[in-house]
Design a protein around this motif. Structure first.
Motif, short mmCIF file in Angstrom:
data_model
loop_
_atom_site.label_atom_id
_atom_site.label_comp_id
_atom_site.label_asym_id
_atom_site.label_seq_id
_atom_site.Cartn_x
_atom_site.Cartn_y
_atom_site.Cartn_z
N LEU A 72 -31.23 1.93 35.42
CA LEU A 72 -31.87 1.77 34.11
C LEU A 72 -31.48 0.43 33.47
O LEU A 72 -31.39 0.30 32.25
CB LEU A 72 -31.47 2.93 33.19
N ALA A 73 -31.24 -0.57 34.33
CA ALA A 73 -30.79 -1.89 33.86
C ALA A 73 -31.76 -2.50 32.85
O ALA A 73 -31.36 -3.17 31.91
CB ALA A 73 -30.59 -2.83 35.04
N SER A 74 -33.05 -2.24 33.03
CA SER A 74 -34.04 -2.82 32.11
C SER A 74 -33.86 -2.27 30.70
O SER A 74 -34.05 -2.97 29.72
CB SER A 74 -35.46 -2.55 32.61
N VAL A 75 -33.45 -0.99 30.62
CA VAL A 75 -33.22 -0.36 29.31
C VAL A 75 -31.98 -0.96 28.65
O VAL A 75 -31.94 -1.21 27.44
CB VAL A 75 -33.04 1.18 29.48
N LEU A 76 -30.95 -1.20 29.49
CA LEU A 76 -29.66 -1.68 28.96
C LEU A 76 -29.55 -3.21 28.94
O LEU A 76 -28.47 -3.74 28.70
CB LEU A 76 -28.52 -1.11 29.84
N SER A 77 -30.67 -3.89 29.23
CA SER A 77 -30.60 -5.34 29.49
C SER A 77 -29.98 -6.15 28.35
O SER A 77 -29.28 -7.11 28.58
CB SER A 77 -31.99 -5.89 29.83
N LYS A 78 -30.22 -5.75 27.10
CA LYS A 78 -29.70 -6.54 25.98
C LYS A 78 -28.34 -6.01 25.50
O LYS A 78 -27.85 -6.41 24.45
CB LYS A 78 -30.70 -6.52 24.82
N CYS A 79 -27.74 -5.12 26.30
CA CYS A 79 -26.50 -4.48 25.87
C CYS A 79 -25.33 -4.96 26.72
O CYS A 79 -25.44 -5.11 27.93
CB CYS A 79 -26.67 -2.96 26.00
N ASP A 80 -24.19 -5.18 26.06
CA ASP A 80 -22.99 -5.65 26.73
C ASP A 80 -22.17 -4.42 27.16
O ASP A 80 -21.48 -3.82 26.35
CB ASP A 80 -22.22 -6.52 25.71
N VAL A 81 -22.31 -4.03 28.45
CA VAL A 81 -21.68 -2.79 28.94
C VAL A 81 -20.34 -3.11 29.62
O VAL A 81 -20.24 -4.05 30.40
CB VAL A 81 -22.61 -2.06 29.94
N SER A 82 -19.30 -2.31 29.31
CA SER A 82 -18.01 -2.45 30.02
C SER A 82 -17.42 -1.06 30.24
O SER A 82 -17.76 -0.11 29.54
CB SER A 82 -17.04 -3.30 29.21
N VAL A 83 -16.55 -0.95 31.25
CA VAL A 83 -15.94 0.34 31.59
C VAL A 83 -14.43 0.23 31.38
O VAL A 83 -13.80 -0.77 31.75
CB VAL A 83 -16.25 0.72 33.06
N HIS A 84 -13.84 1.27 30.76
CA HIS A 84 -12.42 1.28 30.42
C HIS A 84 -11.83 2.59 30.93
O HIS A 84 -12.22 3.66 30.46
CB HIS A 84 -12.25 1.13 28.91
N LEU A 85 -10.93 2.51 31.90
CA LEU A 85 -10.37 3.71 32.52
C LEU A 85 -8.94 3.93 32.04
O LEU A 85 -8.10 3.02 32.12
CB LEU A 85 -10.40 3.59 34.04
N VAL A 86 -8.66 5.13 31.52
CA VAL A 86 -7.30 5.46 31.09
C VAL A 86 -6.67 6.26 32.22
O VAL A 86 -7.04 7.42 32.47
CB VAL A 86 -7.32 6.27 29.76
N GLU A 87 -5.75 5.63 32.94
CA GLU A 87 -5.16 6.24 34.15
C GLU A 87 -3.67 5.92 34.22
O GLU A 87 -3.28 4.75 34.22
CB GLU A 87 -5.87 5.68 35.40
N VAL A 88 -2.83 6.96 34.28
CA VAL A 88 -1.38 6.73 34.35
C VAL A 88 -0.87 6.60 35.78
O VAL A 88 0.20 6.06 36.01
CB VAL A 88 -0.57 7.84 33.62
N SER A 89 -1.64 7.11 36.76
CA SER A 89 -1.14 7.13 38.14
C SER A 89 -1.47 5.82 38.88
O SER A 89 -2.64 5.49 39.05
CB SER A 89 -1.77 8.32 38.89
N PRO A 90 -0.44 5.10 39.34
CA PRO A 90 -0.68 3.86 40.09
C PRO A 90 -1.49 4.13 41.36
O PRO A 90 -2.39 3.36 41.72
CB PRO A 90 0.72 3.35 40.45
N LYS A 91 -1.20 5.27 42.01
CA LYS A 91 -1.90 5.62 43.26
C LYS A 91 -3.39 5.82 43.00
O LYS A 91 -4.24 5.29 43.71
CB LYS A 91 -1.27 6.90 43.84
N LEU A 92 -3.71 6.62 41.96
CA LEU A 92 -5.12 6.89 41.67
C LEU A 92 -5.85 5.64 41.21
O LEU A 92 -7.01 5.44 41.55
CB LEU A 92 -5.25 8.00 40.63
N SER A 93 -5.17 4.77 40.45
CA SER A 93 -5.87 3.56 39.99
C SER A 93 -6.23 2.67 41.18
O SER A 93 -7.27 2.01 41.17
CB SER A 93 -5.05 2.80 38.94
N GLU A 94 -5.41 2.69 42.23
CA GLU A 94 -5.76 1.93 43.46
C GLU A 94 -7.02 2.51 44.11
O GLU A 94 -7.91 1.77 44.52
CB GLU A 94 -4.61 2.01 44.47
N ILE A 95 -7.05 3.85 44.20
CA ILE A 95 -8.22 4.52 44.81
C ILE A 95 -9.48 4.21 43.99
O ILE A 95 -10.53 3.90 44.55
CB ILE A 95 -7.97 6.05 44.90
N GLN A 96 -9.35 4.27 42.66
CA GLN A 96 -10.50 3.97 41.78
C GLN A 96 -10.96 2.53 41.98
O GLN A 96 -12.16 2.26 42.04
CB GLN A 96 -10.10 4.17 40.31
#
Length: 342
Positions: A43-67
């Motif tokens: 749906l990039a055309s819908v979001l084209s004028k929007c500044d999208v970013s992803v923020h992950l809250v993760e305490v596990s070093p192991k899981l953050s590597e997998i992510q």
């Protein structure tokens, strides 16, 4: 995919703000975020004028590597000490991703929050009503078998008993997760101040269940007190407690059963499209099996719930009280209302 659609639907209903932070709490292996990002790309055309970013809250070093591997193909860099994120990268679809240890570190701004099987893993206090009043359930060493643990009742009231039991409580056994309360308060404050919404999907009830604390090991039930540290421990989320903890800062919707939420989101139509587009029998069988797992009341359909925090103005026009006829009706909240497919 349908959760991705939910966020875009809410973003559109709120007037398409020009920034959009997707914040996931405890993203596991990152596969849900990956599916959502795929929807954003489609749906990039819908979001084209929007500044999208992803923020992950993760305490596990192991899981953050997998992510990181799943979402960026492993192309990440540690962030300098003076920044709140401990790692950052760019998703395979070209969206910036940041990792944090605490929700407090996520920058303020218009944000959509996602907590999928997050609250059920947080620690709880257990309480039992007795003839002498409320007592906390504690863990002790079994004097007869020194290498085994057992549950005991506190001999008198504990600070937790005084602080966490609601005066109107009618149940005889209660589980309270104070950490969930704190997180919901933070989410509600952020949504009230910066806008956005939060979607919580989890095993839970609306203040009706009592003893739900249990353990799983290799997908089989496991005694919570044996071999500590080797099993998954979980307790059903008490959505009535989350609602109380939002303290009226936001509106709350739900909990509604997963099968209702997904039906309202158009899962049946989505399944038909996927079945038509799948060439081989194995894929079709897998799709039908997955659909059954999600929707069947005996499986995940009834035990998994959806719950949302939204700004009050999303559900009631600020000027509706004075001039009821002045504004056009508000769009229904996807998932929680039946969608009318035009």
């Amino acid at each position: 995919q349908l959760i991705g659609i939910w966020y875009i639907s809410e973003w559109m209903a709120m007037g398409k703000p020009n920034t959009f932070q997707l914040v996931e709490l405890g993203p596991g292996r990152g596969s849900l975020t990956e599916d959502i990002l795929r929807v954003f790309k489609q749906l990039a055309s819908v979001l084209s004028k929007c500044d999208v970013s992803v923020h992950l809250v993760e305490v596990s070093p192991k899981l953050s590597e997998i992510q990181a591997v799943m979402l960026t193909g492993g192309k990440v860099q540690p962030n300098p000490e003076d920044e709140s994120a401990y790692m950052k990268g760019i998703s395979k679809t070209g969206i910036p991703i940041f990792w944090y240890r605490d929700i407090q570190d996520v920058p303020p701004g218009y944000s959509f929050y996602l907590a999928h099987e997050f609250f059920d893993a947080l620690p709880i206090h257990k309480f039992q009503r007795t003839e002498k009043g409320w007592r906390e359930v504690l863990v002790d060493i079994n004097p007869e078998v020194p290498d085994q643990l057992r549950f005991v009742l506190s001999p008198s009231r504990t600070p937790a008993t005084q602080n966490f039991i609601q005066p109107e409580e009618t149940r005889d056994h209660v589980e309270v997760c104070p950490e969930a309360g704190v997180i919901v308060q933070r989410l509600a404050s952020r949504i009230e101040k910066d806008g956005g919404a939060a979607l919580v999907a989890d095993y839970g009830h609306d203040g009706t269940r009592t003893d739900t604390f249990r353990g799983f090991r290799n997908h089989k039930p496991h005694d919570v007190l044996s071999a500590p540290g080797t099993a998954d421990l979980t307790a059903d989320v008490d959505f009535s407690y989350l609602r109380k903890m939002a303290q009226g800062k936001t509106a709350t919707l739900g909990p509604i059963k997963q099968r209702e939420f997904l039906k309202n989101m158009g899962i049946d139509l989505r399944l038909q499209v996927l079945l038509q587009n799948s060439g081989d029998t194995a894929t079709r069988e897998q799709l039908l099996h997955s659909y059954d797992m999600l929707m069947n009341p005996e499986k995940m359909g009834d035990c998994f719930n959806f719950f949302a925090l939204l700004p009050h103005h999303r559900l009631v026009h600020p000027d509706k009280r004075d001039k009821p006829e002045s504004k056009s009706p508000l769009p229904p909240v996807a998932g929680f209302n039946e969608l009318l497919l035009k």
